[in-house]
Write an enzyme that holds these catalytic residues in place. Structure first.
Site, PDB file in Angstrom:
ATOM      1  N   CYS A 115      -8.966  -7.323   1.351  1.00 59.62           N
ATOM      2  CA  CYS A 115      -9.100  -6.143   1.866  1.00 59.62           C
ATOM      3  C   CYS A 115     -10.801  -5.600   1.975  1.00 59.62           C
ATOM      4  CB  CYS A 115      -8.374  -4.876   0.992  1.00 59.62           C
ATOM      5  SG  CYS A 115      -6.601  -5.863   0.992  1.00 59.62           S
ATOM      6  N   SER A 119       5.277  -6.655  -1.690  1.00 58.63           N
ATOM      7  CA  SER A 119       4.980  -6.635  -0.090  1.00 58.63           C
ATOM      8  C   SER A 119       5.401  -8.165   0.456  1.00 58.63           C
ATOM      9  CB  SER A 119       3.584  -6.553  -0.126  1.00 58.63           C
ATOM     10  OG  SER A 119       3.088  -6.786   1.173  1.00 58.63           O
ATOM     11  N   ALA A 120       6.346  -8.122   1.347  1.00 57.04           N
ATOM     12  CA  ALA A 120       6.613  -9.341   1.822  1.00 57.04           C
ATOM     13  C   ALA A 120       5.784 -10.460   2.322  1.00 57.04           C
ATOM     14  CB  ALA A 120       7.669  -9.042   3.021  1.00 57.04           C
ATOM     15  N   THR A 171       0.773  -1.076   0.016  1.00 56.67           N
ATOM     16  CA  THR A 171      -0.054   0.034   0.298  1.00 56.67           C
ATOM     17  C   THR A 171       0.828   1.352  -0.014  1.00 56.67           C
ATOM     18  OG1 THR A 171      -1.522  -1.131   1.201  1.00 56.67           O
ATOM     19  CG2 THR A 171      -1.910   1.268   1.138  1.00 56.67           C
ATOM     20  N   GLN A 224       1.072  -9.217  -6.048  1.00 55.08           N
ATOM     21  CA  GLN A 224       0.768 -10.579  -6.190  1.00 55.08           C
ATOM     22  C   GLN A 224       1.653 -11.433  -7.211  1.00 55.08           C
ATOM     23  OE1 GLN A 224      -1.920 -12.220  -4.588  1.00 55.08           O
ATOM     24  NE2 GLN A 224      -2.594 -10.529  -3.473  1.00 55.08           N
TER      25      GLN A 224
HETATM   26  N1  PLP Z   1      -1.770  -4.671  -4.254  1.00 56.90           N
HETATM   27  C1  PLP Z   1      -2.227  -5.620  -4.364  1.00 56.90           C
HETATM   28  C2  PLP Z   1      -2.486  -6.158  -5.822  1.00 56.90           C
HETATM   29  C3  PLP Z   1      -2.501  -6.602  -3.066  1.00 56.90           C
HETATM   30  O1  PLP Z   1      -2.969  -7.839  -3.514  1.00 56.90           O
HETATM   31  C4  PLP Z   1      -2.647  -5.996  -2.082  1.00 56.90           C
HETATM   32  C5  PLP Z   1      -2.736  -6.948  -0.834  1.00 56.90           C
HETATM   33  O2  PLP Z   1      -3.702  -7.624  -0.996  1.00 56.90           O
HETATM   34  C6  PLP Z   1      -1.808  -4.704  -1.789  1.00 56.90           C
HETATM   35  C7  PLP Z   1      -1.415  -4.190  -2.770  1.00 56.90           C
HETATM   36  C8  PLP Z   1      -1.376  -4.219  -0.446  1.00 56.90           C
HETATM   37  O3  PLP Z   1      -0.393  -4.812  -0.069  1.00 56.90           O
HETATM   38  P1  PLP Z   1      -0.068  -4.729   1.410  1.00 56.90           P
HETATM   39  O4  PLP Z   1      -0.879  -5.594   2.267  1.00 56.90           O
HETATM   40  O5  PLP Z   1       1.430  -5.096   1.873  1.00 56.90           O
HETATM   41  O6  PLP Z   1      -0.166  -3.244   1.816  1.00 56.90           O
END
Ligand code: PLP
Length: 387
Positions: free
Chosen positions: A330, A204-205, A73, A184
């Protein structure tokens, strides 16, 4: 079967034991601040730089092009907000224009909404019924002030992979910054930022066996993306704040293992996913599989079942020990149709019955067979009760 069957790897993954082990010393023994000059702090700095090198290598970038963040994010916010800011700086305060798609994660879409409120332009490229972007659209939707194209590498709900190489080529041709949300994809697919002309990439880890709350943004050298968080001189003064050293070390270890195991794991996971999908489509009436059949993440099986609600089905599957998602993790909790399914033209009657199964390397064929039986039972019961 009393064990939990976890089929929600797109929402998050288990921390790999090797990553947890690698992190441990940096919480308990080498807890020095990496910005300090004494040797104790240097231990943390070295470990962090090792992770940076490893991550850079994994996408064919240079270590100085990797910036650690708190996750996908934040990386997405930084990329878009500061690309627009950069445009304003270099164009007498004129507002920039963003090209994106309607199937992006909310980290992109809500950032775009915010930028629109601030006077920036946003246009959405059309996608086909599988969620793939229409390439020819880029040139027709582009404007004089377009400064960034942001298209996800692979979709979190339906698994569709976008034509990243062609988008990169097109963005380069028109002198636009190309950003991709690879949250992803990273750790699951080989990524080559040079070959594909990717200028910025978010990852994202916790989506590939690393810890939560840590990720990175790749920024190609030469793109003078302004700082996102102001304060100390960390991350070349572009993202201030004492670094999450254990998290970064864990992410580095997870990245290393994900890349080493990628080929084998993808094959195994795809086999299980195909088995699960085949049986669901064969044995349950009134179901469609969403997303692209060919350009698709190996671990994603997403469906719409007519006449049920995905939320209720996910709750009933939970009582059987099966964790699945009824849409984007989310947005769980909301009964609104998924924006992704809407964008690919799925009618509400079907979109309400969306269920997403995302597999991981620890899943087994036995679990898939059990899942099919429970899905059949739950859907049948729900449809029976609805009559
Ligand atoms: N972008 C995508 C395509 C995602 O699937 C997600 C989380 O599900 C995010 C961004 C957000 O990542 P984070 O959870 O590390 O903030």
């Amino acid at each position: 079967m009393s064990k939990m069957i976890y089929l929600d790897h797109a929402a998050t993954t288990k921390l790999l034991p090797e990553a947890a082990k690698a992190m441990e010393p940096y919480q308990e023994i080498y807890y020095g601040n990496p910005s300090t000059i004494y040797e104790f702090g240097e231990k943390s700095r070295e470990a962090m730089e090792q992770a940076r090198e490893l991550i850079a290598r994994s996408i064919h970038a240079r270590p100085e092009e990797i910036y650690f963040t708190s996750g996908g994010t934040e990386s997405d916010n930084w990329a878009l907000k500061e690309a627009v800011h950069l445009y304003g700086r270099t164009h007498n305060g004129e507002k920039g224009h963003i090209l994106t798609t309607p199937v992006e994660h909310h980290a992109i879409l809500h950032t775009c909404n915010e930028l629109e409120q601030m006077g920036c332009g946003v246009s959405f490229l059309k996608v086909d019924e599988s969620g793939r972007v229409a390439l020819h659209e880029v040139e027709s939707v582009m404007q004089e002030n377009t400064c960034v194209v942001s298209v996800m590498y692979a979709n979190n709900e339906i698994g569709t992979m976008e034509p990243i190489d062609e988008l990169g080529r097109m963005a380069k041709k028109h002198g636009l910054i190309f950003h991709t949300d690879a949250v992803q994809a990273y750790g699951h697919l080989p990524i080559h930022v040079q070959r594909d002309n990717i200028d910025m990439l978010s990852a994202s880890a916790h989506k590939f066996g690393g810890p939560k709350g840590v990720g990175f943004l790749y920024i190609r050298s030469g793109i003078n993306l302004p700082a996102f968080i102001h304060g100390g001189g960390q991350e070349s003064s572009r993202r201030a704040g004492t670094e999450n050293v254990p998290g970064i070390v864990g992410m580095g270890k997870a990245a290393e293992l994900a890349h080493r195991r990628m080929h084998m794991e993808r094959r195994k996971i795809k086999y299980l996913r195909d088995y699960l999908a085949y049986r669901i489509l064969q044995e349950i009436p009134d179901v469609i599989m969403t997303g692209n059949r060919k350009y698709r993440l190996s671990n994603n099986a997403s469906f719409c079942f007519k006449g049920i609600t995905g939320e209720a089905a996910a709750i009933l599957l939970d009582t059987q020990g099966i964790c699945v998602s009824s849409g984007s993790a989310c947005s769980t909790g909301s009964m609104e149709d998924s924006h992704v399914l809407k964008a690919i033209g799925i009618e509400s009657e079907w979109a309400q019955g969306a269920l997403r199964f995302t597999l991981g390397a620890e899943n087994t064929k036995e679990e898939m067979a059990y899942t099919v039986e429970k899905v059949k039972m739950v859907i049948k019961d729900m449809r029976g009760n609805a009559r």
